[in-house]
Structure formats: structure tokens, C-alpha cells
Enzyme design. Structure first.
Site, PDB file in Angstrom:
ATOM      1  N   LYS A  53      39.594  51.842  38.705  1.00  0.00           N
ATOM      2  CA  LYS A  53      38.216  51.461  39.022  1.00  0.00           C
ATOM      3  C   LYS A  53      37.390  52.635  39.550  1.00  0.00           C
ATOM      4  O   LYS A  53      37.909  53.658  39.965  1.00  0.00           O
ATOM      5  CB  LYS A  53      38.202  50.267  39.974  1.00  0.00           C
ATOM      6  CG  LYS A  53      38.513  48.983  39.179  1.00  0.00           C
ATOM      7  CD  LYS A  53      38.272  47.716  39.927  1.00  0.00           C
ATOM      8  CE  LYS A  53      38.486  46.537  38.953  1.00  0.00           C
ATOM      9  NZ  LYS A  53      38.686  45.287  39.629  1.00  0.00           N
ATOM     10  N   ARG A  71      47.341  44.306  39.878  1.00  0.00           N
ATOM     11  CA  ARG A  71      46.984  44.202  38.452  1.00  0.00           C
ATOM     12  C   ARG A  71      46.644  45.601  37.949  1.00  0.00           C
ATOM     13  O   ARG A  71      45.703  46.215  38.436  1.00  0.00           O
ATOM     14  CB  ARG A  71      45.774  43.264  38.322  1.00  0.00           C
ATOM     15  CG  ARG A  71      45.205  43.114  36.924  1.00  0.00           C
ATOM     16  CD  ARG A  71      43.936  42.270  36.968  1.00  0.00           C
ATOM     17  NE  ARG A  71      43.367  42.074  35.657  1.00  0.00           N
ATOM     18  CZ  ARG A  71      42.576  42.946  35.031  1.00  0.00           C
ATOM     19  NH1 ARG A  71      42.285  44.103  35.624  1.00  0.00           N
ATOM     20  NH2 ARG A  71      42.098  42.693  33.835  1.00  0.00           N
TER      21      ARG A  71
HETATM   22  N1  PMM Z   1      38.933  43.185  37.427  1.00  0.00           N
HETATM   23  C1  PMM Z   1      38.726  43.246  36.106  1.00  0.00           C
HETATM   24  C2  PMM Z   1      39.182  42.224  35.255  1.00  0.00           C
HETATM   25  N2  PMM Z   1      39.870  41.178  35.744  1.00  0.00           N
HETATM   26  N3  PMM Z   1      40.816  40.049  37.580  1.00  0.00           N
HETATM   27  C3  PMM Z   1      41.038  39.973  38.893  1.00  0.00           C
HETATM   28  N4  PMM Z   1      41.728  38.925  39.393  1.00  0.00           N
HETATM   29  N5  PMM Z   1      40.580  40.915  39.760  1.00  0.00           N
HETATM   30  C4  PMM Z   1      39.866  41.997  39.341  1.00  0.00           C
HETATM   31  O1  PMM Z   1      39.441  42.817  40.179  1.00  0.00           O
HETATM   32  C5  PMM Z   1      39.619  42.117  37.944  1.00  0.00           C
HETATM   33  C6  PMM Z   1      40.119  41.111  37.091  1.00  0.00           C
HETATM   34  C7  PMM Z   1      37.972  44.407  35.530  1.00  0.00           C
HETATM   35  O2  PMM Z   1      38.837  45.447  35.158  1.00  0.00           O
HETATM   36  P1  PMM Z   1      39.246  45.834  33.633  1.00  0.00           P
HETATM   37  O3  PMM Z   1      38.034  45.570  32.752  1.00  0.00           O
HETATM   38  O4  PMM Z   1      39.556  47.282  33.741  1.00  0.00           O
HETATM   39  O5  PMM Z   1      40.420  45.051  33.223  1.00  0.00           O
END
Ligand code: PMM
Length: 298
Positions: free
Chosen positions: A225, A265
Site C-alpha cells: 500500500k 492479507r
Molecule cells: N484492501 C484492498 C482490497 N481488499 N480487503 C480487506 N479486508 N482489507 C483491505 O485493506 C483491502 C481488502 C485493496 O488492495 P489491493 O487492490 O492491492 O488488493
């Protein structure tokens, strides 16, 4: 939270004796950090299986980018992207989480074998979401969310970011419980980068204990991020691209695991799988030392 592990367990999911590793499969042409790479169903399934081979405990499948300014994908397209990948991975025995803000996608994914619904809006984007998850008896991730990020990082001002995030998450948890989702199936997530600046993300990471005190397992999603880009760049420098933030991500995984996070994650699993195992080993050593000390004072 379970007193024993400090990080809690989620009913309906396997129990891990350490922070779990959630690997990310974004089936999108435009995701924040890995968009376009796994856009095809077969490639996405293979990528999910590779993540498991590298040490992922569960795989989070999403078909809609949540990056600031992203336009929403329509429902039919999201279903087309997500459901076959969920089915393919679940049929191989993978514990699958579905990353969606739509009740229909959650329902169809659960029917296809998903074990967990991860909704970045915490049920706010679709009024049918909480009833659908409650009816299915599925575990649910409630992320801190202040609305869609169209046009930038909206609503990202805070007087006291930790208290406000905790209070707002607490209110969402109350709402999902009132909507019929069982308390032992609710996970909370601070929503790093969602209506938050780098300093907010760092402050939240410094106070994960306050999130744990809400009384539910905590998921931390820091992977690649923006705030990590800022940390690595220093005050004047240019942030490295998202794909060059994996070592920093693994550092966050170790810190989060050390503070009792239930899961992290991440896009790149290998380093984080090592990080959570090291954190577990240190925790184990502390427990042994604690037991010895207690014995010595007896
Ligand atoms: N951030 C993204 C996508 N899904 N889910 C949860 N639970 N928490 C998050 O902070 C989160 C998420 C965005 O990140 P990406 O597009 O790099 O996957």
C-alpha cells in the site's frame, strides 16, 4: 478473542496456531498493485494454487478494484470474473475468501465453495449483504470504510484516527450482529489506505491492540500500500512502485503477527509466510520463558 492465543479464531474456518496468511488473487484488469496479471480464469486459479504452495492458508479472490478513483465493475462482469475462480480453488481444497461489496457475488461464491466473505465496505455498499451472509452462516470481514474513493482519498480527516476507527468499526460490528451474523464469525479490519493518509495507517498499525479490544479477530491488509511507498521513499524521495514493496509488507506482517493479528492479507506470500512463522516461534519462546519464570517463583 480467545485468551489462549490472543488472536482468536473464526468459526467456520480452520484454526491456525499463528497469524494466518491470506494470499490475494485479484481477477481484475486494473487493481491497485497487481491488476491485469491474473485476469484470465485459468491463470487466476493457478496463481491461487501457487500462493498456497508458497504458504498461504487462505486465498482472497476479488473481481473489483477498490483503488482510489476506480470505476465500479458491473455485477454480471464481477460474477463472471470471480465465481469460476472461487469454484476452481475450492474444488482443490483451498480455503477461499471472496472480496466483494455485492451480496449476489457473495452468495454465488459461497455456493461455489467460498468459506469467508471479505467486504471492504463492511456491509454498507449493498443493503442485501448482511442478510445474505447471515442466511448462509458464513464468516464476514468488517473493514473500516467511509465510502467509495471516487475522486481521491475522500473523508480522510481525523482528530484521533485510532479512536474514530475503533468507534466506527464497533458500530458496524453492532449492525452486522443485529443483522444476524454470529459474533464468532466476525473479523474486523482497520482498512489501511481507505480514506486514510500514511500517518493514519502507521498510527493504526501502532495500536492494533485497540482494534483487538473490539473483541473480534483482526485482519491487517497492508500489502504494497501507498503508506509503505511513503515510508520507503523518505520525506523527499519518490515512492518505489507497488511491486517493490514486498519486503516492507513482510515487515508489517511480522509486526502485525507479533501484536496478535488473526491474519495478514498479502500479494507476495513467501516472505510473509516466513515472517508469521518467526513471530510464532518468538511467541512460543516467550511462553516457555514465562512458564519457567512462574515455576522459579513457586
Ligand atoms: N484492501 C484492498 C482490497 N481488499 N480487503 C480487506 N479486508 N482489507 C483491505 O485493506 C483491502 C481488502 C485493496 O488492495 P489491493 O487492490 O492491492 O488488493
Amino acid at each position: 478473542m480467545s485468551k489462549k492465543s490472543g488472536r482468536g479464531q473464526v468459526a467456520g474456518l480452520p484454526a491456525w496456531d499463528r497469524c494466518a496468511v491470506m494470499g490475494v488473487v485479484n481477477v481484475t484488469p486494473d487493481s491497485f498493485s497487481d491488476g491485469g496479471h491474473w485476469f484470465d480464469t485459468t491463470a487466476a486459479i493457478k496463481h491461487g494454487l501457487d500462493l498456497v504452495a508458497e504458504g498461504a492458508d487462505l486465498v482472497d479472490v476479488g473481481g473489483e478494484s477498490t483503488r482510489p478513483g476506480a470505476t465500479r465493475v458491473d455485477e454480471a462482469e464481477e460474477l463472471r470474473r470471480v465465481v469460476p475462480v472461487v469454484r476452481g480453488l475450492a474444488s482443490e481444497g483451498v480455503t477461499v475468501s471472496v472480496d466483494t461489496m455485492r451480496a449476489s457475488v457473495a452468495e454465488r461464491s459461497l455456493a461455489a465453495g467460498a468459506a469467508l466473505v471479505n467486504d471492504v465496505s463492511g456491509g454498507l455498499a449493498d443493503p442485501d449483504m448482511v442478510p445474505a451472509v447471515a442466511a448462509a452462516g458464513a464468516p464476514f470481514v468488517v473493514m473500516h470504510w467511509r465510502g467509495f474513493l471516487e475522486g481521491g482519498n475522500v473523508r480522510g480527516s481525523y482528530e484521533d484516527v485510532v479512536s474514530e476507527v475503533v468507534d466506527e468499526l464497533h458500530a458496524r460490528v453492532e449492525a452486522v450482529l443485529a443483522g444476524g451474523i454470529a459474533a464468532d464469525r466476525v473479523v474486523v479490519d482497520p482498512g489501511l489506505g481507505f480514506s486514510k493518509e500514511a500517518e493514519h495507517d502507521l498510527t493504526l498499525l501502532a495500536h492494533l491492540d485497540r482494534l483487538s479490544a473490539i473483541g473480534h479477530p483482526v485482519l491487517v491488509a497492508a500489502s504494497r500500500k501507498r503508506f509503505l511507498g511513503r515510508v520507503l521513499a523518505g520525506p523527499e524521495g519518490a515512492p518505489p512502485p507497488a511491486r517493490e514493496r514486498d519486503a516492507a509488507t513482510a515487515a508489517v506482517s511480522a509486526l502485525a503477527a507479533h501484536q496478535g493479528a488473526w491474519a495478514v492479507r498479502v500479494h507476495e506470500v513467501r516472505a510473509t509466510a516466513d515472517a508469521v512463522r518467526v513471530a510464532r516461534a518468538v511467541e512460543g519462546a516467550r511462553t516457555v520463558e514465562g512458564a519457567r519464570t512462574a515455576e522459579g517463583t513457586r
